[in-house]
Design an enzyme around this catalytic site. Structure first.
Site, PDB file in Angstrom:
ATOM      1  N   ASP A  95      -7.764  -6.711 -45.198  1.00  0.00           N
ATOM      2  CA  ASP A  95      -6.339  -6.194 -44.786  1.00  0.00           C
ATOM      3  C   ASP A  95      -5.675  -7.160 -43.807  1.00  0.00           C
ATOM      4  O   ASP A  95      -7.113  -7.291 -42.879  1.00  0.00           O
ATOM      5  CB  ASP A  95      -5.985  -4.787 -44.701  1.00  0.00           C
ATOM      6  CG  ASP A  95      -4.485  -4.846 -44.724  1.00  0.00           C
ATOM      7  OD1 ASP A  95      -3.543  -5.264 -44.901  1.00  0.00           O
ATOM      8  OD2 ASP A  95      -4.192  -4.056 -43.367  1.00  0.00           O
ATOM      9  N   TYR A  97      -2.307  -7.222 -41.275  1.00  0.00           N
ATOM     10  CA  TYR A  97      -1.304  -6.823 -40.458  1.00  0.00           C
ATOM     11  C   TYR A  97      -2.167  -5.252 -39.930  1.00  0.00           C
ATOM     12  O   TYR A  97      -1.652  -4.223 -41.545  1.00  0.00           O
ATOM     13  CB  TYR A  97      -0.380  -6.440 -41.017  1.00  0.00           C
ATOM     14  CG  TYR A  97       0.009  -7.805 -41.134  1.00  0.00           C
ATOM     15  CD1 TYR A  97       0.190  -9.001 -39.312  1.00  0.00           C
ATOM     16  CD2 TYR A  97       0.372  -8.847 -42.131  1.00  0.00           C
ATOM     17  CE1 TYR A  97       0.432 -10.084 -39.949  1.00  0.00           C
ATOM     18  CE2 TYR A  97       0.819  -9.741 -41.986  1.00  0.00           C
ATOM     19  CZ  TYR A  97       0.823 -10.871 -40.897  1.00  0.00           C
ATOM     20  OH  TYR A  97       0.705 -12.598 -41.250  1.00  0.00           O
ATOM     21  N   ARG A 126       7.708  -1.498 -37.637  1.00  0.00           N
ATOM     22  CA  ARG A 126       6.470  -1.486 -38.974  1.00  0.00           C
ATOM     23  C   ARG A 126       6.713  -0.843 -39.935  1.00  0.00           C
ATOM     24  O   ARG A 126       6.558  -1.209 -40.940  1.00  0.00           O
ATOM     25  CB  ARG A 126       5.584  -1.801 -37.790  1.00  0.00           C
ATOM     26  CG  ARG A 126       4.036  -0.582 -38.664  1.00  0.00           C
ATOM     27  CD  ARG A 126       3.368  -2.309 -39.944  1.00  0.00           C
ATOM     28  NE  ARG A 126       2.525  -2.071 -40.659  1.00  0.00           N
ATOM     29  CZ  ARG A 126       1.907  -2.520 -41.303  1.00  0.00           C
ATOM     30  NH1 ARG A 126       2.714  -4.097 -41.400  1.00  0.00           N
ATOM     31  NH2 ARG A 126       0.142  -2.109 -41.127  1.00  0.00           N
ATOM     32  N   SER A 201      -3.707  -9.848 -47.716  1.00  0.00           N
ATOM     33  CA  SER A 201      -2.625  -9.639 -47.513  1.00  0.00           C
ATOM     34  C   SER A 201      -1.049  -9.181 -47.332  1.00  0.00           C
ATOM     35  O   SER A 201      -0.793 -10.507 -48.526  1.00  0.00           O
ATOM     36  CB  SER A 201      -2.646  -9.975 -46.044  1.00  0.00           C
ATOM     37  OG  SER A 201      -1.299  -9.762 -45.444  1.00  0.00           O
ATOM     38  N   ASN A 202       0.118  -9.072 -47.366  1.00  0.00           N
ATOM     39  CA  ASN A 202       1.460  -8.528 -47.857  1.00  0.00           C
ATOM     40  C   ASN A 202       1.675  -9.733 -46.877  1.00  0.00           C
ATOM     41  O   ASN A 202       2.896 -10.529 -47.874  1.00  0.00           O
ATOM     42  CB  ASN A 202       2.137  -7.374 -47.334  1.00  0.00           C
ATOM     43  CG  ASN A 202       2.045  -6.548 -48.341  1.00  0.00           C
ATOM     44  OD1 ASN A 202       1.350  -5.874 -49.403  1.00  0.00           O
ATOM     45  ND2 ASN A 202       2.585  -5.406 -48.001  1.00  0.00           N
TER      46      ASN A 202
HETATM   47  C1  LAC Z   1      -0.540  -6.264 -45.098  1.00  0.00           C
HETATM   48  C2  LAC Z   1      -0.295  -4.844 -44.667  1.00  0.00           C
HETATM   49  C3  LAC Z   1      -0.882  -3.710 -45.535  1.00  0.00           C
HETATM   50  O1  LAC Z   1      -1.265  -7.031 -44.383  1.00  0.00           O
HETATM   51  O2  LAC Z   1       0.061  -4.773 -43.841  1.00  0.00           O
HETATM   52  O3  LAC Z   1      -1.458  -6.363 -46.567  1.00  0.00           O
END
Ligand code: LAC
Length: 309
Positions: A95, A97, A126, A201-202
């Site tokens: 992941d 973030y 956040r 990641s998002n």
């Molecule tokens: C990411 C989020 C969970 O990086 O922060 O996917």
């Protein structure tokens, strides 16, 4: 209905080794049947429905509803679950973030721009960023993470009654592309070299590329995978499937997924990846009925685990 006529059906959530494969097979095998009942996988069945289901050959666990949580906790002891004897991971997928990049490092700029409010701004920002990602996924109303992050910033400033000028907005958004990395990140990634390493990641591709470049992690990561390919956010299974597709593994357990976000670790475990929750802040385990394969305190612990297994 008498109480003994009602049972709770659940398919073990153990998402590693053979149990994971079994659980996934059961999910696939019964999904049509469960849909025809109009019930989710974890559900209560009356005796007729139960017998019908059992007659299909379901190797599932049947337990009174009251003992379900107890069974989950006794069958899954988070810190003791082995990743398997000499398990060979095809890749480690991280992941971004909160795991590699410290999202709260924007507090310093926040403090400069809004004295006395930097820390709170970073937290509200956040929290709303995540909530907006989940809400958008539920509504089927995708916008990329840059837009979600900007919307959350605007909301956070409104909530805290901070005057967000266009200049301050641009500065804070830019800071998101240059977040600090957690101190042990480089050492951990170096310790895992030899195994393909990636981000899932998002973040939008643009945000992720910028953050990776600014942190000097280019060249260490073989892939940077964004949910943008699936147009939905974590913890949708479609997102974790991207890791399987990118690394072309037969079974999701062959991928080690690493996240400091407890809910993300559980989302990945629920999908079937072998999940490591990096619990830096000694947070309590999320109460979602599943647990990650391992709970570690920092990314470098992962290196030790991999060397030992
Ligand atoms: C990411 C989020 C969970 O990086 O922060 O996917």
């Amino acid at each position: 209905m008498q109480s003994h006529d009602c049972v709770t059906l659940f398919i073990y959530g153990q998402r590693q080794s053979d149990l994971c494969i079994l659980a996934r097979e059961y999910n696939a095998r019964f999904s049509t049947y469960l849909k025809s009942l109009g019930k989710p996988v974890i559900m209560s069945l009356d005796r007729r429905e139960l017998l019908q289901l059992v007659s299909t050959g379901a190797a599932v666990s049947l337990a009174p509803a009251s003992s379900r949580s107890q069974q989950l906790s006794t069958t899954q002891s988070s810190n003791q679950v082995s990743t398997g004897p000499n398990k060979q991971f095809k890749a480690f997928v991280f992941d971004a973030y909160g795991t590699i990049f410290d999202v709260y490092s924007v507090a310093a700029l926040g403090e400069q721009l809004f004295p006395g409010h930097g820390k709170e701004l970073s937290q509200v920002w956040r929290t709303n960023q995540l909530q907006y990602s989940w809400l958008r996924s539920l509504m089927g109303f995708y916008e990329d993470f840059e837009k979600v992050t900007l919307d959350a910033l605007v909301f956070a400033c409104n909530r805290l009654k901070l005057d967000l000028s266009a200049g301050k907005r641009a500065q804070l958004m830019d800071a998101y592309n240059k977040l600090d990395t957690f101190p042990e990140v480089k050492e951990a990634l170096k310790g895992l070299s030899g195994i393909p390493l990636a981000i899932l990641s998002n973040g939008s591709p643009k945000m992720l590329q910028a953050a990776v470049k600014s942190s000097g992690l280019e060249g260490v990561l073989s892939k940077v995978i964004s949910v943008d390919e699936a147009k939905i956010f974590k913890p949708s299974p479609k997102v974790y499937q991207l890791a399987v597709d990118h690394f072309k593994v037969k079974n999701p357990v062959e991928i080690g997924f690493v996240s400091s976000n407890g809910w993300d670790a559980i989302g990945a475990a629920s999908f079937g990846l072998t999940t490591f929750w990096i619990n830096r802040s000694d947070a309590p385990m999320e109460e979602l009925g599943l647990k990650p394969a391992r709970v570690l305190h920092k990314l470098t612990d992962l290196v030790q685990v991999v060397k030992k297994d």
